[in-house]
Design a protein around this motif. Structure first.
Motif, mmCIF file in Angstrom:
data_model
loop_
_atom_site.group_PDB
_atom_site.id
_atom_site.type_symbol
_atom_site.label_atom_id
_atom_site.label_comp_id
_atom_site.label_asym_id
_atom_site.label_seq_id
_atom_site.Cartn_x
_atom_site.Cartn_y
_atom_site.Cartn_z
ATOM 1 N N VAL A 31 34.698 -20.047 5.224
ATOM 2 C CA VAL A 31 33.421 -19.358 5.106
ATOM 3 C C VAL A 31 33.192 -19.165 3.610
ATOM 4 C CG1 VAL A 31 32.044 -17.364 5.753
ATOM 5 C CG2 VAL A 31 33.813 -18.215 7.322
ATOM 6 N N VAL A 32 32.137 -19.805 3.108
ATOM 7 C CA VAL A 32 31.855 -19.854 1.681
ATOM 8 C C VAL A 32 30.516 -19.171 1.417
ATOM 9 C CG1 VAL A 32 31.499 -21.390 -0.295
ATOM 10 C CG2 VAL A 32 33.102 -22.044 1.519
ATOM 11 N N ALA A 33 30.491 -18.230 0.481
ATOM 12 C CA ALA A 33 29.246 -17.547 0.109
ATOM 13 C C ALA A 33 28.587 -18.274 -1.052
ATOM 14 C CB ALA A 33 29.530 -16.097 -0.282
ATOM 15 N N LEU A 34 27.283 -18.511 -0.908
ATOM 16 C CA LEU A 34 26.506 -19.138 -1.974
ATOM 17 C C LEU A 34 25.657 -18.084 -2.663
ATOM 18 C CD1 LEU A 34 25.318 -22.412 -0.187
ATOM 19 C CD2 LEU A 34 27.391 -22.031 -1.564
ATOM 20 N N ALA A 35 25.609 -18.156 -3.977
ATOM 21 C CA ALA A 35 24.799 -17.220 -4.759
ATOM 22 C C ALA A 35 23.321 -17.508 -4.528
ATOM 23 C CB ALA A 35 25.137 -17.351 -6.239
ATOM 24 N N VAL A 36 22.526 -16.450 -4.529
ATOM 25 C CA VAL A 36 21.090 -16.605 -4.302
ATOM 26 C C VAL A 36 20.399 -17.244 -5.511
ATOM 27 C CG1 VAL A 36 20.301 -14.321 -5.062
ATOM 28 C CG2 VAL A 36 19.110 -15.488 -3.213
ATOM 29 N N ALA A 37 20.889 -16.968 -6.715
ATOM 30 C CA ALA A 37 20.291 -17.564 -7.921
ATOM 31 C C ALA A 37 20.507 -19.070 -7.878
ATOM 32 C CB ALA A 37 20.932 -16.974 -9.176
ATOM 33 N N ASN A 38 19.451 -19.822 -8.082
ATOM 34 C CA ASN A 38 19.498 -21.291 -8.112
ATOM 35 C C ASN A 38 19.819 -21.941 -6.771
ATOM 36 O OD1 ASN A 38 18.994 -21.279 -10.951
ATOM 37 N ND2 ASN A 38 21.155 -20.809 -11.265
ATOM 38 N N LEU A 39 19.763 -21.178 -5.689
ATOM 39 C CA LEU A 39 20.058 -21.719 -4.361
ATOM 40 C C LEU A 39 19.014 -22.767 -4.001
ATOM 41 C CD1 LEU A 39 21.883 -21.471 -1.847
ATOM 42 C CD2 LEU A 39 20.320 -19.719 -1.001
ATOM 43 N N GLU A 40 19.475 -23.968 -3.730
ATOM 44 C CA GLU A 40 18.565 -25.051 -3.378
ATOM 45 C C GLU A 40 17.975 -24.825 -1.981
ATOM 46 O OE1 GLU A 40 20.280 -28.960 -5.470
ATOM 47 O OE2 GLU A 40 21.799 -27.777 -4.420
ATOM 48 N N ALA A 41 16.858 -25.453 -1.709
ATOM 49 C CA ALA A 41 16.176 -25.334 -0.423
ATOM 50 C C ALA A 41 17.031 -25.938 0.689
ATOM 51 C CB ALA A 41 14.831 -26.051 -0.480
ATOM 52 N N ASP A 42 16.851 -25.420 1.902
ATOM 53 C CA ASP A 42 17.582 -25.939 3.059
ATOM 54 C C ASP A 42 17.390 -27.444 3.208
ATOM 55 O OD1 ASP A 42 18.322 -23.318 3.500
ATOM 56 O OD2 ASP A 42 17.206 -23.088 5.369
#
Length: 155
Positions: A31-42
């Motif tokens: 389970v990996v958390a991705l940062a919201v900053a710079n998060l690419e679109a689905d």
């Protein structure tokens, strides 16, 4: 679930089964958390084939003190049981907890991924599903219930 990565469509139940049956030994779900900053679109993320692919673009993994990838092994997973009444297969994982996660990266998404061996590089880790998970860490514990019905459904 927000989406299934294209690489895992039709494979998620099999990858879960492999971890549950230790095939190969030391395989796991992460389970990996991705940062919201710079998060690419689905629509961009779902085309990524490995965790390294996800993290090689603009998207970054969370870097907060107190955060680490959660590792789920065979003992953490429920038996793989088809729902013959509803003609589907639901996969679930336990609620995930991170203790005393400090401020830093705000989180935007959780990724469930298959790791074939304990020493696997990110280029060998297959992303399965992605789940919106917007939270601002503040030093308290973070608990994530991926979905009450499970993290993946094949119907």
């Amino acid at each position: 679930m927000d989406f299934v990565f294209n690489i895992a469509k039709g494979r998620a139940a099999e990858l879960y089964w492999r971890v549950k049956n230790s095939d190969p030994a030391n395989s796991a779900l992460l389970v990996v958390a991705l940062a919201v900053a710079n998060l690419e679109a689905d629509t961009v993320l779902q085309d990524k084939d490995t965790l390294a692919d996800i993290l090689s673009g603009a998207t970054d993994e969370a870097t907060n003190s107190g955060y680490a990838r959660n590792v789920l092994t065979a003992a953490d997973l429920a038996a793989l049981t088809p729902d013959d009444t509803n003609d589907r297969m639901d996969l679930d994982i336990p609620d995930q907890t991170w203790t005393a996660v400090q401020a830093g990266s705000n989180w935007g998404k959780l990724v469930i991924a298959y790791r074939p061996a304990s020493a696997s590089p990110d280029s060998a880790i297959i992303p399965m599903t992605a789940h919106d998970f917007t939270i601002t860490p503040d030093g308290s514990n973070i608990v994530a219930q991926i979905d009450a019905a499970g993290f993946y459904r094949a119907a």
